[in-house]
Motif scaffolding. Structure first.
Motif, PDB file in Angstrom:
ATOM      1  N   PHE A   6     -15.745 -17.565 -78.405  1.00  0.00           N
ATOM      2  CA  PHE A   6     -16.626 -17.977 -79.487  1.00  0.00           C
ATOM      3  C   PHE A   6     -16.281 -17.234 -80.782  1.00  0.00           C
ATOM      4  N   THR A   7     -15.956 -15.942 -80.664  1.00  0.00           N
ATOM      5  CA  THR A   7     -15.568 -15.160 -81.829  1.00  0.00           C
ATOM      6  C   THR A   7     -14.315 -15.746 -82.473  1.00  0.00           C
ATOM      7  N   PHE A  44     -21.663 -13.632 -72.452  1.00  0.00           N
ATOM      8  CA  PHE A  44     -22.760 -13.252 -73.349  1.00  0.00           C
ATOM      9  C   PHE A  44     -23.867 -12.531 -72.592  1.00  0.00           C
ATOM     10  N   GLY A  45     -24.087 -12.937 -71.357  1.00  0.00           N
ATOM     11  CA  GLY A  45     -25.155 -12.337 -70.558  1.00  0.00           C
ATOM     12  C   GLY A  45     -24.908 -10.882 -70.207  1.00  0.00           C
ATOM     13  N   ASP A  46     -23.642 -10.453 -70.315  1.00  0.00           N
ATOM     14  CA  ASP A  46     -23.314  -9.055 -69.999  1.00  0.00           C
ATOM     15  C   ASP A  46     -23.583  -8.116 -71.175  1.00  0.00           C
ATOM     16  N   LYS A  74     -23.206  -4.328 -85.948  1.00  0.00           N
ATOM     17  CA  LYS A  74     -23.776  -5.355 -86.820  1.00  0.00           C
ATOM     18  C   LYS A  74     -22.956  -6.645 -86.745  1.00  0.00           C
ATOM     19  N   THR A  75     -21.639  -6.500 -86.674  1.00  0.00           N
ATOM     20  CA  THR A  75     -20.773  -7.677 -86.573  1.00  0.00           C
ATOM     21  C   THR A  75     -20.988  -8.381 -85.233  1.00  0.00           C
ATOM     22  N   ILE A  76     -21.083  -7.605 -84.167  1.00  0.00           N
ATOM     23  CA  ILE A  76     -21.365  -8.195 -82.856  1.00  0.00           C
ATOM     24  C   ILE A  76     -22.707  -8.924 -82.886  1.00  0.00           C
ATOM     25  N   ALA A  83     -24.132 -17.584 -82.043  1.00  0.00           N
ATOM     26  CA  ALA A  83     -24.107 -18.222 -80.722  1.00  0.00           C
ATOM     27  C   ALA A  83     -25.483 -18.774 -80.358  1.00  0.00           C
ATOM     28  N   ILE A  84     -26.532 -18.045 -80.722  1.00  0.00           N
ATOM     29  CA  ILE A  84     -27.899 -18.502 -80.472  1.00  0.00           C
ATOM     30  C   ILE A  84     -28.174 -19.784 -81.243  1.00  0.00           C
TER      31      ILE A  84
END
Length: 229
Positions: A6-7, A44-46, A74-76, A83-84
């Motif tokens: 996704f990134t 993402f769940g991790d 902050k970037t993460i 993604a949300i």
């Protein structure tokens, strides 16, 4: 789709919008995260509070300061928010709802008038090459409201309108007009302004200004590092 895939999509989107610096930051921070987990796959769940706390400790162990760690996290967080919005992660699974970021105040160090005068009176001439031009560029920035070095190096005679400096800020794409200080105008007299497409300060070339954005930014970064040295 996982966090890194996704990134990569986000990076490509930023590049399509010519937001080169932000895309580079995403790439650097994703690479650092990949090195930490020793994998190029991250669900993402991790990414939960425990994961973020351990990652902060890892970054601190690398010698990263509080504000550098803040930029990484902050970037993460920004990527997770994106993604949300695309329904790849439920909003209630956002780990940053329970994990706050730390930020330290930094004190800006400024030269006093006596130190600036010393720089002005160094007695440098064109024989001193890049040191001479670096001094002139620094003082010109100082007398033009602290114009960023990236914008400074891209200035051409077309940006000069009498006693006014007109340019578009590369970072924000906002137009800016500055009434030039008398000393800034004196610095301009040291340079040949007859070629409207040639950078005023000789760190970049006409070809650099016409190069693709990514290549231009690399040249600016290289010149900036040289000037700082």
């Amino acid at each position: 789709i996982d966090f890194f895939e996704f990134t990569e999509q986000q990076i490509n989107y930023l590049l399509s919008k010519q937001k080169i610096r932000t895309a580079q930051r995403y790439k650097t921070i994703a690479s650092k995260l990949s090195q930490y987990i020793k994998s190029d796959y991250l669900d993402f769940g991790d990414i939960n509070v425990n994961f973020l706390q351990k990652y902060e400790s890892y970054l601190a162990g690398l010698g990263n300061k509080t504000n550098t760690i803040h930029t990484n996290l902050k970037t993460i967080r920004t990527i997770i928010y994106a993604a949300i919005k695309q329904d790849l992660l439920p909003a209630d699974k956002n780990p940053f709802l329970k994990h706050s970021l730390s930020l330290e105040r930094t004190e800006k160090v400024r030269l006093n008038s006596e130190e600036i005068t010393e720089i002005e009176n160094l007695g440098l001439t064109e024989r001193d090459g890049k040191l001479y031009h670096t001094r002139n560029a620094y003082l010109f920035s100082l007398y033009c409201a602290g114009i960023r070095v990236g914008d400074l190096l891209q200035l051409t005679p077309t940006n000069i309108n009498g006693e006014l400096l007109n340019y578009k800020m590369d970072k924000t794409e906002k137009e800016r007009t500055i009434a030039m200080h008398r000393k800034a105008q004196e610095i301009l007299k040291l340079y040949d302004l007859s070629d409207s497409g040639k950078p005023i300060f000789p760190f970049l070339t006409k070809a650099d200004l016409k190069a693709p954005k990514q290549k231009l930014l690399r040249r600016i970064s290289s010149s900036n590092a040289y000037m700082n040295k």
